[in-house]
Design a protein around this motif. Sequence first.
Motif, PDB file in Angstrom:
ATOM      1  N   ARG A  83       0.631  -1.279  -0.185  1.00 18.06           N
ATOM      2  CA  ARG A  83       0.320   0.008   0.241  1.00 18.06           C
ATOM      3  C   ARG A  83       1.084   1.326  -0.663  1.00 18.06           C
ATOM      4  NH1 ARG A  83      -4.940   0.379   0.696  1.00 18.06           N
ATOM      5  NH2 ARG A  83      -5.281  -2.154   1.645  1.00 18.06           N
ATOM      6  N   ALA A  84       1.678   1.562   0.918  1.00 14.96           N
ATOM      7  CA  ALA A  84       2.598   2.167   0.922  1.00 14.96           C
ATOM      8  C   ALA A  84       3.589   2.448  -1.145  1.00 14.96           C
ATOM      9  CB  ALA A  84       4.277   1.579   1.697  1.00 14.96           C
ATOM     10  N   MET A  85       3.639   1.550  -1.402  1.00 14.55           N
ATOM     11  CA  MET A  85       4.586   2.277  -2.548  1.00 14.55           C
ATOM     12  C   MET A  85       3.367   2.274  -3.577  1.00 14.55           C
ATOM     13  SD  MET A  85       7.303   1.499  -4.146  1.00 14.55           S
ATOM     14  CE  MET A  85       8.207   0.732  -3.423  1.00 14.55           C
ATOM     15  N   LEU A  86       2.240   1.883  -3.671  1.00 13.30           N
ATOM     16  CA  LEU A  86       1.345   2.094  -4.487  1.00 13.30           C
ATOM     17  C   LEU A  86       0.576   3.848  -4.123  1.00 13.30           C
ATOM     18  CD1 LEU A  86      -1.263   1.076  -6.451  1.00 13.30           C
ATOM     19  CD2 LEU A  86      -2.764   0.966  -4.792  1.00 13.30           C
ATOM     20  N   HIS A  87       0.701   4.439  -3.304  1.00 14.13           N
ATOM     21  CA  HIS A  87       0.764   5.583  -2.238  1.00 14.13           C
ATOM     22  C   HIS A  87       1.728   6.312  -2.896  1.00 14.13           C
ATOM     23  CE1 HIS A  87      -2.378   4.707   1.011  1.00 14.13           C
ATOM     24  NE2 HIS A  87      -2.592   4.524   0.348  1.00 14.13           N
ATOM     25  N   HIS A  88       2.957   5.650  -2.937  1.00 14.86           N
ATOM     26  CA  HIS A  88       4.416   6.711  -3.455  1.00 14.86           C
ATOM     27  C   HIS A  88       4.334   6.352  -4.837  1.00 14.86           C
ATOM     28  CE1 HIS A  88       8.507   7.780  -4.000  1.00 14.86           C
ATOM     29  NE2 HIS A  88       8.607   7.405  -4.638  1.00 14.86           N
ATOM     30  N   LEU A  89       3.603   5.369  -5.589  1.00 18.44           N
ATOM     31  CA  LEU A  89       3.868   5.344  -7.095  1.00 18.44           C
ATOM     32  C   LEU A  89       2.435   6.281  -7.248  1.00 18.44           C
ATOM     33  CD1 LEU A  89       4.875   1.811  -7.971  1.00 18.44           C
ATOM     34  CD2 LEU A  89       6.471   3.441  -8.057  1.00 18.44           C
ATOM     35  N   MET A  90       1.159   6.686  -6.741  1.00 20.95           N
ATOM     36  CA  MET A  90       0.603   7.752  -7.068  1.00 20.95           C
ATOM     37  C   MET A  90       1.128   8.996  -6.584  1.00 20.95           C
ATOM     38  SD  MET A  90      -2.804   5.627  -6.041  1.00 20.95           S
ATOM     39  CE  MET A  90      -2.929   5.890  -4.747  1.00 20.95           C
ATOM     40  N   ASP A  91       1.826   9.287  -5.966  1.00 17.84           N
ATOM     41  CA  ASP A  91       2.205  10.286  -5.627  1.00 17.84           C
ATOM     42  C   ASP A  91       3.143  10.149  -7.379  1.00 17.84           C
ATOM     43  OD1 ASP A  91       1.061  11.172  -3.634  1.00 17.84           O
ATOM     44  OD2 ASP A  91       2.398  10.432  -1.882  1.00 17.84           O
ATOM     45  N   VAL A  92       3.753   9.830  -7.699  1.00 17.56           N
ATOM     46  CA  VAL A  92       5.214  10.393  -8.309  1.00 17.56           C
ATOM     47  C   VAL A  92       4.234  10.322  -9.939  1.00 17.56           C
ATOM     48  CG1 VAL A  92       7.128   9.453  -9.946  1.00 17.56           C
ATOM     49  CG2 VAL A  92       6.492   8.528  -7.876  1.00 17.56           C
ATOM     50  N   GLY A  93       3.254   9.565 -10.783  1.00 12.74           N
ATOM     51  CA  GLY A  93       2.760  10.256 -11.197  1.00 12.74           C
ATOM     52  C   GLY A  93       1.577  11.386 -10.406  1.00 12.74           C
TER      53      GLY A  93
END
Length: 151
Positions: free
Chosen positions: A89-99
Amino acid sequence: MNIREDDLTGPEIARLLAWHLEQMHRWSPACKVHAMPIERLRAPDVTFYSAWVDGVLAGCGAIKHLDAERGELKSMRMAPEFLGRGIGRAMLHHLMDVGRARGYRQLLLETGKPDAFVPARRLYESEGFGECPAFADYTTDDYSLCMSRDL
């Protein structure tokens, strides 16, 4: 936990990605495995991240540039000993923030349909991803589905 951009040169990440590919081939026919080999993850259109807990590799994920408005999530994989600890979940949030920082309006992904992929699909669904038509070169069938989320 520390999530950082990774150059894919460390032995830990090589082992995790090799295991990732092995698992993909375990649950899907070779023609339906869309996980990128480490060499492809080094391409300029992909930014790769690793997650570390107390100096131990806990997981990884990448974002591939599709166009000015869309990115694709790739290589989301958590190390077995870190499953269920919120790393994915933390990685997914990070990737969404990058996007979002890149100005993408949408993130897309391809994942599997067999039961082994249910935890991943549930994670994506819990973060607002929903099934969508196939994109890029993907097709949907008994082994593969595509998901998207507006940012």
